[in-house]
Design a protein around this motif. Structure first.
Motif, PDB file in Angstrom:
ATOM      1  N   VAL A  57     -27.681-113.855  49.438  1.00 48.86           N
ATOM      2  CA  VAL A  57     -29.044-114.235  49.824  1.00 48.86           C
ATOM      3  C   VAL A  57     -29.391-113.482  51.097  1.00 48.86           C
ATOM      4  O   VAL A  57     -28.530-112.888  51.731  1.00 48.86           O
ATOM      5  CB  VAL A  57     -29.168-115.767  50.050  1.00 48.86           C
ATOM      6  N   PHE A  65     -25.957-120.173  47.682  1.00 49.22           N
ATOM      7  CA  PHE A  65     -25.780-118.910  46.984  1.00 49.22           C
ATOM      8  C   PHE A  65     -25.953-119.129  45.491  1.00 49.22           C
ATOM      9  O   PHE A  65     -25.191-119.874  44.882  1.00 49.22           O
ATOM     10  CB  PHE A  65     -24.414-118.339  47.328  1.00 49.22           C
TER      11      PHE A  65
ATOM     12  N   PRO B 682     -26.416-107.695  59.638  1.00 46.24           N
ATOM     13  CA  PRO B 682     -26.366-107.987  58.205  1.00 46.24           C
ATOM     14  C   PRO B 682     -27.765-108.130  57.623  1.00 46.24           C
ATOM     15  O   PRO B 682     -28.677-108.621  58.286  1.00 46.24           O
ATOM     16  CB  PRO B 682     -25.607-109.313  58.140  1.00 46.24           C
ATOM     17  N   ALA B 683     -27.940-107.675  56.394  1.00 43.88           N
ATOM     18  CA  ALA B 683     -29.211-107.848  55.705  1.00 43.88           C
ATOM     19  C   ALA B 683     -29.110-109.078  54.805  1.00 43.88           C
ATOM     20  O   ALA B 683     -30.101-109.724  54.498  1.00 43.88           O
ATOM     21  CB  ALA B 683     -29.526-106.620  54.864  1.00 43.88           C
ATOM     22  N   GLY B 684     -27.913-109.385  54.395  1.00 42.41           N
ATOM     23  CA  GLY B 684     -27.710-110.537  53.528  1.00 42.41           C
ATOM     24  C   GLY B 684     -26.381-111.186  53.818  1.00 42.41           C
ATOM     25  O   GLY B 684     -25.657-110.765  54.721  1.00 42.41           O
ATOM     26  N   LYS B 685     -26.094-112.229  53.047  1.00 42.62           N
ATOM     27  CA  LYS B 685     -24.804-112.889  53.223  1.00 42.62           C
ATOM     28  C   LYS B 685     -24.371-113.464  51.896  1.00 42.62           C
ATOM     29  O   LYS B 685     -25.182-113.663  50.986  1.00 42.62           O
ATOM     30  CB  LYS B 685     -24.912-113.983  54.286  1.00 42.62           C
ATOM     31  N   TYR B 686     -23.078-113.685  51.765  1.00 43.84           N
ATOM     32  CA  TYR B 686     -22.558-114.268  50.545  1.00 43.84           C
ATOM     33  C   TYR B 686     -21.342-115.094  50.883  1.00 43.84           C
ATOM     34  O   TYR B 686     -20.871-115.106  52.026  1.00 43.84           O
ATOM     35  CB  TYR B 686     -22.256-113.182  49.503  1.00 43.84           C
ATOM     36  N   TYR B 695     -23.478-109.061  54.326  1.00 47.98           N
ATOM     37  CA  TYR B 695     -23.760-107.897  53.504  1.00 47.98           C
ATOM     38  C   TYR B 695     -24.576-106.913  54.330  1.00 47.98           C
ATOM     39  O   TYR B 695     -25.576-107.290  54.948  1.00 47.98           O
ATOM     40  CB  TYR B 695     -24.529-108.347  52.253  1.00 47.98           C
ATOM     41  N   TYR B 696     -24.126-105.667  54.387  1.00 47.51           N
ATOM     42  CA  TYR B 696     -24.769-104.663  55.224  1.00 47.51           C
ATOM     43  C   TYR B 696     -25.396-103.586  54.355  1.00 47.51           C
ATOM     44  O   TYR B 696     -24.841-103.216  53.328  1.00 47.51           O
ATOM     45  CB  TYR B 696     -23.742-104.016  56.157  1.00 47.51           C
ATOM     46  N   THR B 697     -26.557-103.111  54.795  1.00 45.90           N
ATOM     47  CA  THR B 697     -27.202-102.047  54.036  1.00 45.90           C
ATOM     48  C   THR B 697     -27.211-100.750  54.838  1.00 45.90           C
ATOM     49  O   THR B 697     -26.357 -99.899  54.656  1.00 45.90           O
ATOM     50  CB  THR B 697     -28.610-102.445  53.596  1.00 45.90           C
TER      51      THR B 697
END
Lengths: 269, 776
Positions: A57, A65, B682-686, B695-697
């Motif tokens: 997300v 999630f 981070p742009a996102g996470k999970y 999560y990195y872009t």
């Protein structure tokens, strides 16, 4: 090697932070469309094995999630066996009773939305845990209790380990990964340096600490080791963070790990 | 090498030959010194005014040589902080004139120097991209913990960016921290920081001259892509004995100097030590008193003038840091340098300097735990021989020379006791030879146009013995070859053209342009943005190609109000090739195959620098502003797209002001503002089993918050007695107590674990300091 690096980083990090202070800030952050996250584990312990598929997300969203349902998940090995996993909860695919064999390569195949995600992982040999012990570290006037894992590393070949720590049945938010680059063939004492989440919750007397030692393959080690390095913070933010190298294709996040495991517990006193 | 240099030599010879034939010329030459201490003065402007005017700056040893046709002349010397020196001479034969300048008094009357004697070198010389520090100003500027520091002061100059809060690491015009050549009396200082970067290895008491070249690199320097920081130690007073020092909150220093033989030779010894750990030792708690945290360093120099033609200099530096936690961990590191130089004046026009240089940097880490004990040591060591010659002719200053450096890098050696979990390990040492030859000519073509052009040819060879592995782009081994001692594994030869020109528009302003190429064969692998004691050094090799930088710059220089105001605008563009980064999760320490972890890419940097300086009056100081961008591109990072380097900061402003009341107080302040570092958020996470993972872009697509800080200080001169001069310095670092960003961390919210928050970590709030300085 994890232990050595952590010793150094712990000390180096402590010095400048003696007079540091923290504050929560607003940061401008991009959003990103949900990415596929696959987390698959095959172990040598008989019982249910599972593969979890979800989506990431945006950073600003709640930590909820979305699961990915309706995927076809199969695991095959290099001896011609195949197991089809079934979705038991949304996004969680399990096979009720499966025992992985060390030395065999396992292939994960997950198909959904017309995309096939595959990954291969080889289960290393079993490396038994001898025991756990406690160690008191002293940083200035601050004492902390740490858990150590004792085992014998097999000589003459590279071995890779990952540890999962649970404190009073709650997963510790720390990533431990090490290899035997400097310790091949020795009786190993691995100190799992844990300074609490955000530095304030440490191990206390009476805590029951459960350690799961996993023997993993190189790709899976690289995944966890990269993740563990990014958790540390040096000047200017430490290592430039990136996504750990996944062994799954098609840009999926996560990993597929065929590993052996052993669980032991110790009570802090 | 000779092949490359020959055409240049012949060109220079032609240029030199023709004007000499025209008319009989005579030369006046000698050394410029401080009248009180006998210290040679570097970069003083010497002018010969008569039928024609010629001028030059004294060289690194205070030497000058000017020539003219027979006639009556006035020889004058100007140097910041000194009285104007003038002398009438009759030039009817070549002659020697050693000149002694008196330091200007500190009362205002004396500060108000007449218009004629003020320096306009910044406008006239073709050299651009150079900054010189005035060591006297350093005494007054506010700094962290009150420890005056040359590396922190140069960070206030345009085009120079700080490595981070409180640190001595720096970046020049978009280059990396390891692309600065840092020289102490010509010896390379590999790690220029003490105490994890909060102090520099340079003890300001022992330093005479600091020059920073950001562009238009003179041909006598080479080996790094971005800058040269040339630091020279004091020679020591050759007139009388003296001692001075300072007592500060966390460190003290002391210096002694004096003549060995009056007017002929002198010595200087300076030492510094921190005593944070002595305070720790006083603690009744044994677990605190067992910890160490200190550094010390020692500078020493001797010089002796045998006769008018020969002078010998010997200087050395030794510094060490120790940090340690009782029963757990110890880390010590330090530099050692030694330089022996012989100045020889062949004749009034030809000056030679021969240098023998040794330098090394080493560190050791000890794990003291009984099960996990190990000692890891690492070393980088150079032997260096250099011959530099300067030839002065009418309108020309020709510099040429040769340099040979033997490098040894011993990346890691691990020793452990019986029963330790660690195995002994020794990673093969690597040896390399760097040979360079250069020739350059500074040519005053006309009253308006001056050129500084030349070439440096650098050759590097990686030498055996050793097993040398070759890796492909993915880091897989493709070959392994054994080499015997002295075998050449791989060689690189690069000509490096250097060119600068100045065109005088009018008395007060000039335009300058420069182009230069530099190459680099010693590279630092580091995970952090600033230097760390455990940085790993590697040489160019079969896998690693030499780094190459090409820089072009133009500038406009203008002085106003009789040179009491200096303005400059410079713009530059830099192309970087063979830049190094490494794979995610790379293990850099104790890795014999570290070259398999490396990625190679290119970079570009460009910027605009404004600088305004007020050099006279009660209020002096400067404003510098840099607008810049620096980017890198690697095939395997950021999908092969350009991304900003971590040190990319769009805006960088420094204001420095010093107000001398003319009585006992001097007040000073500096203010800095800069855009935050480029970082990856981070742009996102999970979720991984309850562990929130990011999560990195895009690489470095985000910004840390900006940094701004005001530091102030006041210096009070105590009543002077015949024997003792002393002063008190009071400082406030970060006087507004602003929380500047040091690092940003992401974590689950404590009171709402379903959310994530960003946490800014700040290092220093307001920090007061007091130092007592004395001089006998």
């Amino acid at each position: 090697m994890k232990t050595l690096t952590q010793y150094i980083l712990a000390v180096v990090a402590v010095v400048p932070f003696l007079s540091s202070c923290e504050k929560v800030i607003d940061v401008k952050i991009d959003t990103s469309p949900g990415q596929v996250v696959i987390q698959g584990n095959i172990t040598n312990v008989a019982g249910p094995q599972s593969v979890k598929i979800s989506r990431s997300v945006s950073y600003t969203d709640k930590n909820e999630f979305p699961p990915v349902s309706g995927a076809t998940v199969t695991v095959t090995d290099d001896a011609g066996h195949a197991w089809t996993f079934t979705e038991t909860q949304p996004g969680i695919y399990t096979y009720a009773s499966l025992k992985g064999d060390p030395g065999h390569a396992y292939t994960l195949k997950a198909v959904f939305n017309n995309t096939t995600y595959t990954a291969v992982s080889t289960m290393p040999e079993v490396i038994p845990v001898d025991s756990l012990s406690l160690k008191t570290l002293t940083f200035g006037d601050e004492k902390s209790k740490q858990v150590q894992v004792h085992f014998k590393d097999p000589a003459g070949k590279p071995n890779y380990y990952r540890y999962v720590m649970k404190i009073n049945n709650k997963l510790a938010k720390a990533v431990f990964a090490e290899n035997d680059r400097f310790t091949d063939g020795n009786d190993i004492t691995s100190l799992l340096f844990y300074n609490g989440e955000d530095g304030d919750v440490k191990l206390r007397n009476g805590d029951v600490v459960e350690i799961e030692m996993q023997s993993v393959d190189k790709n899976v080690f690289d995944y966890w080791f990269t993740l563990s390095q990014q958790a540390q913070n040096g000047p200017g933010g430490g290592v430039t963070p990136g996504n750990p190298p996944s062994n799954i294709n098609n840009q999926a996040l996560g990993y597929f790990s065929a590993h052996t495991k052993e669980v032991k517990t110790i009570t802090v006193k | 090498m000779i092949k490359h240099l020959f055409p240049l030599f012949s060109l220079i010879c032609c240029l030199l030959a023709s004007p000499v034939l025209a008319q009989q010329r005579f030369t006046v030459s000698g050394t410029v010194r401080d009248a009180a201490s006998g210290e040679t003065l570097i970069g003083a402007t010497v002018k010969l005014t008569g039928t024609a005017t010629s001028a030059m700056s004294t060289n690194a040893y205070g030497f000058y040589s000017l020539s003219g046709i027979a006639g009556e002349y006035v020889l004058s010397v100007t140097y910041t902080g000194y009285e104007l020196y003038t002398k009438k001479i009759t030039l009817n034969a070549s002659q020697k004139a050693d000149l002694a300048l008196s330091p200007a008094g500190t009362t205002l009357q004396e500060i108000r120097i007449s218009a004629a004697d003020r320096k306009d070198q910044n406008v006239r010389t073709p050299q651009m991209g150079i900054d010189k520090l005035n060591m006297a100003e350093l005494d007054n500027l506010p700094v962290l913990f009150g420890e005056k520091d040359v590396l922190k002061t140069i960070q206030l100059l345009p085009g120079v960016k700080s490595g981070g809060e409180g640190t001595t690491g720096f970046f020049v015009r978009g280059g990396a921290a390891d692309q600065n050549l840092i020289l102490l009396d010509e010896a390379t200082v590999y790690n220029s920081s003490h105490l994890l970067g909060f102090f520099s290895t340079f003890n300001a008491d022992a330093i005479k001259d600091v020059s920073l070249y950001k562009g238009g690199m003179p041909a006598q320097y080479g080996g790094r892509l971005s800058s040269v920081l040339d630091v020279k130690m004091q020679d020591g007073n050759n007139q009388q004995f003296g001692a001075e020092g300072g007592i500060g909150l966390i460190a003290s220093r002391v210096k002694a100097e004096g003549p060995i033989v009056k007017n002929r030779g002198s010595f200087m010894v300076s030492a510094r030590r921190t005593y944070i750990d002595l305070l720790l030792k006083a603690s009744p708690d044994s677990s605190i008193s067992g910890n160490t945290l200190n550094f010390y360093d020692l500078n020493a120099k001797l010089n002796y003038r045998f006769n008018d033609k020969n002078t010998l200099y010997a200087s050395g530096y030794f510094g060490q840091d120790n940090i340690g936690i009782r029963d757990l961990f110890a880390n010590d590191w330090g530099n050692t340098t030694a330089t022996v130089r012989l100045n020889h004046v062949f004749n009034s026009r030809l000056f030679s300097n021969t240098s023998f240089i040794f330098n090394k940097y080493r560190y050791a880490i000890e794990l003291l735990d009984e099960d996990n004990n190990a000692r890891i040591t690492s070393l980088i060591r150079d032997y260096n021989i250099k011959e530099d010659l300067q030839f002065y002719s009418n309108h020309h200053t020709v510099r040429f020379g040769l340099q040979a450096t033997h490098h040894r890098i011993s990346p890691s050696e691990i020793t452990a006791s019986e029963g330790s979990i660690f195995n002994p390990l020794k990673i093969e040492s690597r040896y390399g030879m760097e040979v360079a030859g250069y020739a350059s000519d500074e040519w005053a073509l006309s009253e308006k146009l001056s050129l500084l052009y030349g070439v440096r040819v650098s050759a590097f060879s990686l030498l055996g013995p050793g097993t040398i592995r070759t890796f492909d782009q993915q880091g897989n081994e493709t070959a392994a070859n054994n080499y015997k001692s002295g075998d050449v594994v791989k060689s690189y030869v690069y000509p490096e053209p250097r060119f600068s020109a100045s065109y005088i528009l009018n008395e007060r302003s000039s335009l300058k342009a420069s182009y230069n190429r530099n190459t680099q064969n010693i590279h630092v692998l580091t995970n952090a943005s600033t230097s760390s004691p455990t940085d790993q050094y590697v040489m160019s090799s079969n896998n690693i190609k030499p780094g190459i930088a090409d820089q072009a710059a133009i500038g406009y220089f203008r002085n106003a109000k009789d040179n009491s105001f200096e303005f400059s605008v410079e713009t530059y563009y830099k192309w970087l090739k063979n830049q190094i980064d490494y794979r995610d999760g790379a293990e850099l320490i104790g890795n014999g195959d570290v070259e398999s972890e490396l990625l190679y890419g290119v970079g570009r940097a460009y910027g605009l620098e404004f600088y305004a300086k007020k050099t006279a009056g009660k209020l002096t100081g400067w404003i510098s502003y840099t607008l810049s961008k620096t980017e890198r591109k690697f095939d395997d990072i950021n999908r092969g797209q350009y991304f900003p380097s971590r040190q990319d900061r769009t805006h960088d402003v420094s204001l420095v002001g010093m107000y001398n009341t003319g009585k006992r107080w001097t007040f000073s302040a500096n203010y800095i503002y800069n855009t935050g570092n480029a970082v990856t958020f981070p742009a996102g996470k999970y979720d991984l089993d309850g562990l929130t993972t990011y999560y990195y872009t895009e690489r470095n697509a985000n910004r840390m918050p900006y940094t701004s800080r005001l530091d102030v200080s006041a210096t009070l001169k105590a009543k002077e007695t015949k024997k003792l001069r002393s002063s008190w310095s009071f400082g406030l670092y970060n006087a507004l107590n602003r929380k500047n960003p040091y690092a940003i961390q992401f974590r689950d919210k404590e009171n709402d674990p379903t959310r994530t928050e960003a946490v800014q970590i700040s290092l220093f709030g307001i920090i007061p300091s007091v130092t007592w300085n004395f001089k006998f």
